[in-house]
Design a protein around this motif. Structure first.
Motif, mmCIF file in Angstrom:
data_model
loop_
_atom_site.group_PDB
_atom_site.id
_atom_site.type_symbol
_atom_site.label_atom_id
_atom_site.label_comp_id
_atom_site.label_asym_id
_atom_site.label_seq_id
_atom_site.Cartn_x
_atom_site.Cartn_y
_atom_site.Cartn_z
ATOM 1 N N GLU A 76 3.176 -4.119 1.296
ATOM 2 C CA GLU A 76 4.518 -4.247 0.727
ATOM 3 C C GLU A 76 5.568 -3.748 1.715
ATOM 4 O O GLU A 76 6.619 -4.361 1.896
ATOM 5 C CB GLU A 76 4.582 -3.457 -0.587
ATOM 6 C CG GLU A 76 5.731 -3.788 -1.468
ATOM 7 C CD GLU A 76 5.782 -5.241 -1.916
ATOM 8 O OE1 GLU A 76 6.910 -5.746 -2.066
ATOM 9 O OE2 GLU A 76 4.722 -5.883 -2.096
ATOM 10 N N ARG A 79 5.825 -6.285 5.083
ATOM 11 C CA ARG A 79 5.675 -7.647 4.558
ATOM 12 C C ARG A 79 5.560 -8.716 5.641
ATOM 13 O O ARG A 79 4.745 -9.620 5.523
ATOM 14 C CB ARG A 79 6.853 -7.988 3.656
ATOM 15 C CG ARG A 79 6.800 -7.318 2.336
ATOM 16 C CD ARG A 79 7.941 -7.800 1.459
ATOM 17 N NE ARG A 79 8.022 -6.901 0.319
ATOM 18 C CZ ARG A 79 9.135 -6.533 -0.245
ATOM 19 N NH1 ARG A 79 10.284 -6.990 0.189
ATOM 20 N NH2 ARG A 79 9.120 -5.716 -1.267
ATOM 21 N N TYR A 82 2.253 -8.536 7.429
ATOM 22 C CA TYR A 82 1.178 -8.862 6.497
ATOM 23 C C TYR A 82 1.156 -10.367 6.221
ATOM 24 O O TYR A 82 0.094 -10.990 6.206
ATOM 25 C CB TYR A 82 1.311 -8.065 5.198
ATOM 26 C CG TYR A 82 0.064 -8.110 4.359
ATOM 27 C CD1 TYR A 82 -1.076 -7.411 4.742
ATOM 28 C CD2 TYR A 82 0.006 -8.855 3.192
ATOM 29 C CE1 TYR A 82 -2.233 -7.451 3.975
ATOM 30 C CE2 TYR A 82 -1.139 -8.901 2.418
ATOM 31 C CZ TYR A 82 -2.261 -8.202 2.826
ATOM 32 O OH TYR A 82 -3.408 -8.247 2.081
#
Length: 143
Positions: A76, A79, A82
């Motif tokens: 998170e 982001r 990821y």
């Protein structure tokens, strides 16, 4: 090509010492790397996962501050990295440099992280022998 003809890696002076034997000291061309005709084999993720603890990625414009493992642990917060990891296509092999004591990832760190997240035991790789480094090196420009 002599090493003096290779374009030096511009961030060497700020690179953390832990990366000295991992990151090349010259700029290389990804397209040249991908065009090398090398056999595809497999290597265990476990043999390469130490790379995931290295500060290889940038954060907020600062290079060498973020590890792939940090991205996996807090998707998170990180982001963009990821998302890039999840979008990585693991059908394409990683490129590994064959060094005297170990293999190091030249290209494919996001694919390696994705393989680890997915619980894969092996990844496809192409082994780049040191003798082929001149084939991927960017050459100094004359000024």
């Amino acid at each position: 090509m002599s090493a003096s003809m290779r374009q030096p890696f511009p961030l060497l002076e700020i690179m953390p010492p832990v990366l000295n034997d991992v990151v090349l000291d010259f700029v290389w061309d990804q397209q040249k790397l991908w065009s090398l005709h090398l056999p595809v084999t497999q290597v265990s993720v476990a043999e390469l996962e130490w790379h995931l603890d290295l500060p290889m990625w940038s954060l907020n414009g600062r290079p060498f501050v973020l590890t792939p493992k940090e991205v996996a642990q807090d998707p998170e917060r990180f982001r963009d990295q990821y998302a890039r990891t999840l979008a990585a296509d693991t059908r394409f092999p990683l490129h590994l440099l064959v060094r005297p004591n170990r293999l190091t990832v030249l290209d494919g760190l996001h694919r390696l992280l994705k393989a680890g997240i997915e619980g894969r035991k092996t990844v496809l790789v192409k082994m780049v022998p040191p003798a082929r480094l001149d084939d991927i090196a960017k050459v100094r420009t004359r000024s």
